[in-house]
Write a protein that holds these residues in place. Structure first.
Motif, PDB file in Angstrom:
ATOM      1  N   ALA A   1       1.408  -6.236   4.884  1.00 39.26           N
ATOM      2  CA  ALA A   1       0.452  -5.793   5.903  1.00 39.26           C
ATOM      3  C   ALA A   1       0.996  -6.089   7.299  1.00 39.26           C
ATOM      4  CB  ALA A   1      -0.883  -6.492   5.701  1.00 39.26           C
ATOM      5  N   GLY A   2       0.993  -5.074   8.120  1.00 44.18           N
ATOM      6  CA  GLY A   2       1.444  -5.214   9.495  1.00 44.18           C
ATOM      7  C   GLY A   2       2.930  -4.968   9.702  1.00 44.18           C
ATOM      8  N   SER A   3       3.680  -4.816   8.645  1.00 46.39           N
ATOM      9  CA  SER A   3       5.110  -4.568   8.805  1.00 46.39           C
ATOM     10  C   SER A   3       5.354  -3.079   9.028  1.00 46.39           C
ATOM     11  CB  SER A   3       5.896  -5.052   7.583  1.00 46.39           C
ATOM     12  OG  SER A   3       5.604  -4.240   6.470  1.00 46.39           O
ATOM     13  N   LYS A   4       6.548  -2.751   9.439  1.00 44.52           N
ATOM     14  CA  LYS A   4       6.856  -1.341   9.694  1.00 44.52           C
ATOM     15  C   LYS A   4       6.937  -0.534   8.400  1.00 44.52           C
ATOM     16  CE  LYS A   4      11.855  -1.849   9.770  1.00 44.52           C
ATOM     17  NZ  LYS A   4      13.083  -1.555  10.479  1.00 44.52           N
ATOM     18  N   ASP A   5       7.190  -1.205   7.282  1.00 40.55           N
ATOM     19  CA  ASP A   5       7.290  -0.524   5.991  1.00 40.55           C
ATOM     20  C   ASP A   5       6.013  -0.684   5.159  1.00 40.55           C
ATOM     21  OD1 ASP A   5       9.910   0.219   6.554  1.00 40.55           O
ATOM     22  OD2 ASP A   5      10.719  -1.629   5.706  1.00 40.55           O
ATOM     23  N   GLU A   6       4.901  -0.962   5.811  1.00 43.53           N
ATOM     24  CA  GLU A   6       3.664  -1.254   5.090  1.00 43.53           C
ATOM     25  C   GLU A   6       3.239  -0.108   4.181  1.00 43.53           C
ATOM     26  OE1 GLU A   6      -1.012  -2.378   5.946  1.00 43.53           O
ATOM     27  OE2 GLU A   6       0.311  -1.923   7.624  1.00 43.53           O
ATOM     28  N   ALA A   7       3.261   1.114   4.671  1.00 39.66           N
ATOM     29  CA  ALA A   7       2.802   2.266   3.880  1.00 39.66           C
ATOM     30  C   ALA A   7       3.666   2.444   2.629  1.00 39.66           C
ATOM     31  CB  ALA A   7       2.822   3.532   4.724  1.00 39.66           C
ATOM     32  N   MET A   8       4.970   2.338   2.806  1.00 40.81           N
ATOM     33  CA  MET A   8       5.884   2.508   1.676  1.00 40.81           C
ATOM     34  C   MET A   8       5.681   1.383   0.652  1.00 40.81           C
ATOM     35  SD  MET A   8      10.052   2.467   1.743  1.00 40.81           S
ATOM     36  CE  MET A   8      10.044   0.840   2.441  1.00 40.81           C
ATOM     37  N   GLN A   9       5.547   0.154   1.133  1.00 39.40           N
ATOM     38  CA  GLN A   9       5.354  -0.984   0.235  1.00 39.40           C
ATOM     39  C   GLN A   9       4.034  -0.856  -0.532  1.00 39.40           C
ATOM     40  OE1 GLN A   9       7.272  -3.680  -0.472  1.00 39.40           O
ATOM     41  NE2 GLN A   9       8.946  -2.871   0.754  1.00 39.40           N
ATOM     42  N   LYS A  10       2.985  -0.399   0.142  1.00 47.62           N
ATOM     43  CA  LYS A  10       1.681  -0.246  -0.522  1.00 47.62           C
ATOM     44  C   LYS A  10       1.755   0.797  -1.635  1.00 47.62           C
ATOM     45  CE  LYS A  10      -1.057  -2.611   2.459  1.00 47.62           C
ATOM     46  NZ  LYS A  10      -2.054  -3.565   2.214  1.00 47.62           N
ATOM     47  N   VAL A  11       2.489   1.870  -1.404  1.00 47.63           N
ATOM     48  CA  VAL A  11       2.649   2.901  -2.441  1.00 47.63           C
ATOM     49  C   VAL A  11       3.396   2.326  -3.636  1.00 47.63           C
ATOM     50  CG1 VAL A  11       3.789   5.094  -2.973  1.00 47.63           C
ATOM     51  CG2 VAL A  11       2.507   4.848  -0.861  1.00 47.63           C
ATOM     52  N   TRP A  12       4.471   1.608  -3.382  1.00 51.19           N
ATOM     53  CA  TRP A  12       5.246   1.024  -4.469  1.00 51.19           C
ATOM     54  C   TRP A  12       4.412   0.007  -5.249  1.00 51.19           C
ATOM     55  CZ3 TRP A  12      10.558  -0.283  -1.767  1.00 51.19           C
ATOM     56  CH2 TRP A  12      11.193   0.918  -1.428  1.00 51.19           C
ATOM     57  N   ILE A  13       3.637  -0.801  -4.538  1.00 46.07           N
ATOM     58  CA  ILE A  13       2.812  -1.815  -5.188  1.00 46.07           C
ATOM     59  C   ILE A  13       1.709  -1.163  -6.008  1.00 46.07           C
ATOM     60  CG2 ILE A  13       1.152  -3.677  -4.732  1.00 46.07           C
ATOM     61  CD1 ILE A  13       3.023  -4.473  -2.368  1.00 46.07           C
ATOM     62  N   SER A  14       1.111  -0.106  -5.485  1.00 44.84           N
ATOM     63  CA  SER A  14       0.062   0.580  -6.259  1.00 44.84           C
ATOM     64  C   SER A  14       0.653   1.245  -7.503  1.00 44.84           C
ATOM     65  CB  SER A  14      -0.686   1.598  -5.400  1.00 44.84           C
ATOM     66  OG  SER A  14       0.170   2.643  -5.013  1.00 44.84           O
ATOM     67  N   ASN A  15       1.878   1.750  -7.408  1.00 44.62           N
ATOM     68  CA  ASN A  15       2.542   2.311  -8.596  1.00 44.62           C
ATOM     69  C   ASN A  15       2.826   1.216  -9.623  1.00 44.62           C
ATOM     70  OD1 ASN A  15       2.505   4.862  -7.520  1.00 44.62           O
ATOM     71  ND2 ASN A  15       4.601   4.799  -6.784  1.00 44.62           N
ATOM     72  N   ALA A  16       3.189   0.034  -9.160  1.00 43.83           N
ATOM     73  CA  ALA A  16       3.442  -1.078 -10.076  1.00 43.83           C
ATOM     74  C   ALA A  16       2.141  -1.518 -10.749  1.00 43.83           C
ATOM     75  CB  ALA A  16       4.070  -2.246  -9.324  1.00 43.83           C
ATOM     76  N   ARG A  17       1.053  -1.546 -10.000  1.00 41.30           N
ATOM     77  CA  ARG A  17      -0.245  -1.892 -10.596  1.00 41.30           C
ATOM     78  C   ARG A  17      -0.654  -0.856 -11.636  1.00 41.30           C
ATOM     79  NH1 ARG A  17      -3.116  -3.718  -5.029  1.00 41.30           N
ATOM     80  NH2 ARG A  17      -2.506  -5.907  -5.113  1.00 41.30           N
ATOM     81  N   ALA A  18      -0.396   0.410 -11.335  1.00 39.97           N
ATOM     82  CA  ALA A  18      -0.717   1.466 -12.301  1.00 39.97           C
ATOM     83  C   ALA A  18       0.128   1.324 -13.561  1.00 39.97           C
ATOM     84  CB  ALA A  18      -0.505   2.841 -11.672  1.00 39.97           C
ATOM     85  N   ALA A  19       1.375   0.899 -13.402  1.00 40.62           N
ATOM     86  CA  ALA A  19       2.244   0.705 -14.575  1.00 40.62           C
ATOM     87  C   ALA A  19       1.736  -0.446 -15.431  1.00 40.62           C
ATOM     88  CB  ALA A  19       3.677   0.446 -14.124  1.00 40.62           C
ATOM     89  N   LEU A  20       1.125  -1.452 -14.808  1.00 39.63           N
ATOM     90  CA  LEU A  20       0.550  -2.556 -15.582  1.00 39.63           C
ATOM     91  C   LEU A  20      -0.682  -2.108 -16.354  1.00 39.63           C
ATOM     92  CD1 LEU A  20       0.760  -5.607 -13.155  1.00 39.63           C
ATOM     93  CD2 LEU A  20       2.020  -5.270 -15.271  1.00 39.63           C
ATOM     94  N   ASP A  21      -1.407  -1.129 -15.821  1.00 37.88           N
ATOM     95  CA  ASP A  21      -2.651  -0.671 -16.438  1.00 37.88           C
ATOM     96  C   ASP A  21      -2.431   0.300 -17.588  1.00 37.88           C
ATOM     97  OD1 ASP A  21      -4.097  -2.214 -14.706  1.00 37.88           O
ATOM     98  OD2 ASP A  21      -4.425  -0.595 -13.265  1.00 37.88           O
ATOM     99  N   LEU A  22      -1.227   0.825 -17.731  1.00 38.32           N
ATOM    100  CA  LEU A  22      -0.980   1.781 -18.808  1.00 38.32           C
ATOM    101  C   LEU A  22      -1.192   1.108 -20.158  1.00 38.32           C
ATOM    102  CD1 LEU A  22       2.233   3.689 -17.658  1.00 38.32           C
ATOM    103  CD2 LEU A  22      -0.100   4.533 -17.703  1.00 38.32           C
TER     104      LEU A  22
END
Length: 134
Positions: free
Chosen positions: A63-84
């Motif tokens: 949060a607050g970093s210049k790569d925040e949007a990209m990191q959030k997408v990657w993290i949400s994809n990782a959370r989705a992979a855990l939910d499979l």
């Protein structure tokens, strides 16, 4: 430490900081949810909540970093992979060849216009009378 299905077995013994480094590397690898590493992680019920916690920490750090949007997408994809759900291997059923049964063609009934339709003449509108106010 390398990321692989065999390395996931050792993740249960890692400290929080070491696990965080591994999960950060895993998130940045952007592996698909059906990858062998994610399958190995989902097989360990004790590891999944620890990784969820690490992912929450990574999201807070991003949060607050210049790569925040990209990191959030990657993290949400990782959370989705855990939910499979874990893949279920079903027993193969023997294939039985059946003779194809032709489906009957649908019957379309066309209505023919009635030539004897009687048209009624239009009725005139009733006459209305208005009184002027007195």
């Amino acid at each position: 430490m390398a990321i692989g299905p065999s390395a996931v077995e050792r993740w249960l013994d890692l400290s929080t900081e070491e696990l965080r480094a591994q999960v950060k590397q895993l998130v940045s690898a952007r592996l698909p949810g059906d990858h062998a590493v994610w399958q190995a992680i989902r097989r360990h019920p004790a590891l999944v909540p620890r990784i969820r916690g690490v992912l929450s920490g990574l999201a807070a750090t991003a949060a607050g970093s210049k790569d925040e949007a990209m990191q959030k997408v990657w993290i949400s994809n990782a959370r989705a992979a855990l939910d499979l759900p874990a893949p279920v291997k079903a027993a193969r059923k023997p294939v039985v060849k059946e003779d194809p049964v032709p489906e009957p063609e649908p019957v379309i009934e066309l209505k023919q216009p009635e030539a004897q339709q009687q048209k009624q003449p239009h009725k005139p509108a009733p006459t209305m009378l208005f009184q002027e106010p007195s």
